[in-house]
Motif scaffolding. Sequence first.
Motif, PDB file in Angstrom:
ATOM      1  N   ASP A   1       0.865  -1.184   0.000  1.00 51.08           N
ATOM      2  CA  ASP A   1       0.000   0.000   0.000  1.00 51.08           C
ATOM      3  C   ASP A   1       0.898   1.228   0.000  1.00 51.08           C
ATOM      4  N   CYS A   2       0.677   2.112  -0.973  1.00 49.53           N
ATOM      5  CA  CYS A   2       1.494   3.318  -1.069  1.00 49.53           C
ATOM      6  C   CYS A   2       0.589   4.530  -1.289  1.00 49.53           C
ATOM      7  N   GLY A   3       0.589   5.425  -0.302  1.00 48.65           N
ATOM      8  CA  GLY A   3      -0.144   6.682  -0.425  1.00 48.65           C
ATOM      9  C   GLY A   3       0.801   7.800  -0.799  1.00 48.65           C
ATOM     10  N   ILE A   4       0.366   8.693  -1.674  1.00 47.49           N
ATOM     11  CA  ILE A   4       1.217   9.775  -2.186  1.00 47.49           C
ATOM     12  C   ILE A   4       0.422  11.070  -2.213  1.00 47.49           C
ATOM     13  N   ALA A   5       1.063  12.159  -1.813  1.00 50.29           N
ATOM     14  CA  ALA A   5       0.474  13.488  -1.993  1.00 50.29           C
ATOM     15  C   ALA A   5       1.564  14.448  -2.417  1.00 50.29           C
TER      16      ALA A   5
ATOM     17  N   TYR B   1      -1.900  19.272  -3.878  1.00 47.54           N
ATOM     18  CA  TYR B   1      -2.203  19.494  -5.295  1.00 47.54           C
ATOM     19  C   TYR B   1      -2.623  18.205  -6.000  1.00 47.54           C
ATOM     20  N   GLU B   2      -2.070  17.100  -5.581  1.00 46.32           N
ATOM     21  CA  GLU B   2      -2.476  15.797  -6.112  1.00 46.32           C
ATOM     22  C   GLU B   2      -2.306  14.769  -5.011  1.00 46.32           C
ATOM     23  N   LYS B   3      -3.205  13.789  -4.977  1.00 49.26           N
ATOM     24  CA  LYS B   3      -3.021  12.679  -4.044  1.00 49.26           C
ATOM     25  C   LYS B   3      -3.480  11.390  -4.714  1.00 49.26           C
ATOM     26  N   LYS B   4      -2.782  10.314  -4.370  1.00 47.10           N
ATOM     27  CA  LYS B   4      -3.025   9.041  -5.025  1.00 47.10           C
ATOM     28  C   LYS B   4      -2.862   7.908  -4.017  1.00 47.10           C
ATOM     29  N   SER B   5      -3.617   6.836  -4.243  1.00 43.66           N
ATOM     30  CA  SER B   5      -3.524   5.666  -3.377  1.00 43.66           C
ATOM     31  C   SER B   5      -3.382   4.417  -4.240  1.00 43.66           C
TER      32      SER B   5
ATOM     33  N   GLN C   1     -12.562  -2.284  -4.828  1.00 38.37           N
ATOM     34  CA  GLN C   1     -13.775  -2.401  -5.644  1.00 38.37           C
ATOM     35  C   GLN C   1     -14.489  -1.056  -5.782  1.00 38.37           C
ATOM     36  N   ASN C   2     -14.400  -0.239  -4.722  1.00 40.45           N
ATOM     37  CA  ASN C   2     -15.079   1.065  -4.739  1.00 40.45           C
ATOM     38  C   ASN C   2     -14.217   2.178  -5.340  1.00 40.45           C
ATOM     39  N   GLY C   3     -13.043   1.820  -5.832  1.00 36.70           N
ATOM     40  CA  GLY C   3     -12.205   2.796  -6.523  1.00 36.70           C
ATOM     41  C   GLY C   3     -11.393   3.705  -5.614  1.00 36.70           C
ATOM     42  N   ILE C   4     -11.327   3.375  -4.321  1.00 45.02           N
ATOM     43  CA  ILE C   4     -10.556   4.206  -3.392  1.00 45.02           C
ATOM     44  C   ILE C   4      -9.058   3.995  -3.613  1.00 45.02           C
ATOM     45  N   HIS C   5      -8.667   2.757  -3.894  1.00 45.30           N
ATOM     46  CA  HIS C   5      -7.290   2.433  -4.228  1.00 45.30           C
ATOM     47  C   HIS C   5      -7.230   1.932  -5.670  1.00 45.30           C
ATOM     48  N   LYS C   6      -6.106   2.148  -6.313  1.00 50.62           N
ATOM     49  CA  LYS C   6      -5.880   1.633  -7.662  1.00 50.62           C
ATOM     50  C   LYS C   6      -4.801   0.561  -7.603  1.00 50.62           C
ATOM     51  N   GLU C   7      -5.099  -0.600  -8.162  1.00 46.54           N
ATOM     52  CA  GLU C   7      -4.104  -1.669  -8.207  1.00 46.54           C
ATOM     53  C   GLU C   7      -3.141  -1.431  -9.372  1.00 46.54           C
ATOM     54  N   VAL C   8      -1.840  -1.475  -9.065  1.00 47.71           N
ATOM     55  CA  VAL C   8      -0.831  -1.182 -10.091  1.00 47.71           C
ATOM     56  C   VAL C   8       0.365  -2.111  -9.915  1.00 47.71           C
ATOM     57  N   SER C   9       1.240  -2.087 -10.915  1.00 48.72           N
ATOM     58  CA  SER C   9       2.517  -2.793 -10.821  1.00 48.72           C
ATOM     59  C   SER C   9       3.558  -1.870 -10.204  1.00 48.72           C
ATOM     60  N   LEU C  10       4.679  -2.432  -9.790  1.00 44.87           N
ATOM     61  CA  LEU C  10       5.758  -1.614  -9.242  1.00 44.87           C
ATOM     62  C   LEU C  10       6.286  -0.649 -10.295  1.00 44.87           C
ATOM     63  N   ASN C  11       6.410  -1.112 -11.539  1.00 42.03           N
ATOM     64  CA  ASN C  11       6.914  -0.229 -12.601  1.00 42.03           C
ATOM     65  C   ASN C  11       5.983   0.961 -12.806  1.00 42.03           C
ATOM     66  N   TYR C  12       4.682   0.727 -12.716  1.00 41.33           N
ATOM     67  CA  TYR C  12       3.720   1.830 -12.856  1.00 41.33           C
ATOM     68  C   TYR C  12       3.934   2.831 -11.736  1.00 41.33           C
TER      69      TYR C  12
ATOM     70  N   LEU D   1      -2.686   6.438   2.188  1.00 39.05           N
ATOM     71  CA  LEU D   1      -3.105   7.807   1.885  1.00 39.05           C
ATOM     72  C   LEU D   1      -3.669   8.525   3.105  1.00 39.05           C
ATOM     73  N   LYS D   2      -4.429   7.846   3.934  1.00 31.37           N
ATOM     74  CA  LYS D   2      -4.974   8.491   5.144  1.00 31.37           C
ATOM     75  C   LYS D   2      -3.845   8.983   6.044  1.00 31.37           C
ATOM     76  N   ASP D   3      -2.794   8.187   6.171  1.00 30.67           N
ATOM     77  CA  ASP D   3      -1.659   8.599   6.994  1.00 30.67           C
ATOM     78  C   ASP D   3      -0.891   9.738   6.348  1.00 30.67           C
ATOM     79  N   VAL D   4      -0.803   9.722   5.021  1.00 33.79           N
ATOM     80  CA  VAL D   4      -0.148  10.824   4.299  1.00 33.79           C
ATOM     81  C   VAL D   4      -0.832  12.150   4.614  1.00 33.79           C
ATOM     82  N   GLU D   5      -2.143  12.147   4.660  1.00 28.05           N
ATOM     83  CA  GLU D   5      -2.881  13.392   4.869  1.00 28.05           C
ATOM     84  C   GLU D   5      -2.565  14.030   6.222  1.00 28.05           C
TER      85      GLU D   5
END
Length: 233
Positions: free
Chosen positions: A29-33, A42-46, A76-87, A194-198
């Motif tokens: 799990d990686c949260g980014i802002a 300005y941007e945040k991503k989970s 399933q609700n779109g709160i997190h996006k599943e990605v690869s490490l390269n992405y 992401l919640k902790d990032v905020e």
Amino acid sequence: MSRKHYYIVVDVETTSTTKGESRFDLVYDCGIAVCDRMGTIYEKKSYILRDIFHKEKLMSSAYYAEKIPQYEKDIQNGIHKEVSLNYLKKVFQSLIEKYNVVAVCAYNASFDRSALNKTALWFSKGTQQFFSDDMPFYCKWHMAAQVICNKKGYIDFCKRNNFVSERGNISTSAETVYKFLSKDPDFTECHTGLKDVEIEVAIMAECFRKHEKMQKGINTMCWKIPQEKASRM
């Protein structure tokens, strides 16, 4: 007019595995802002790293394994996006270039940097890190220890609310610092990226708002900074 500085704040949740004599903290799990010194985001991503999250044996050792069903619902609700490490690496590089990022920041920057690097090393069989060696890192834990946790008001707050270890050390965790800043001693950190990032963005903004001289680099012993003062109070 001074140029605005932008930062990437990151928080990761991990599981772990061993290979030979080496331990690997693997990020799932990686949260980014992206934010500025004032705490404007300005941007945040989970992101969820699918190649870790869907390995049941690996995830069984995750410290917060009980959160897995909630993660599945949130995906399933779109709160997190599943990605690869390269992405994920491409996202970081894109944000760094787009905002001319000054530094990557984390509350325990030594852990988050190491976990992302070790995850990349694990996937690449030891050939690639996540971050280049010259990427600047700011540790908000170190910053807060100097300009928030070392103050009488914070120490009094911790003693009054029993945020003190059995050895008598006042807490310097992100959760406790945010309890103090929000004046809410009952606040509980989510321990999702992401919640902790905020909340960490808010802590960093408060550190900058102090306009005090402080070191920003990694210091894994920074928890000691407020203890001497606390012992005299």
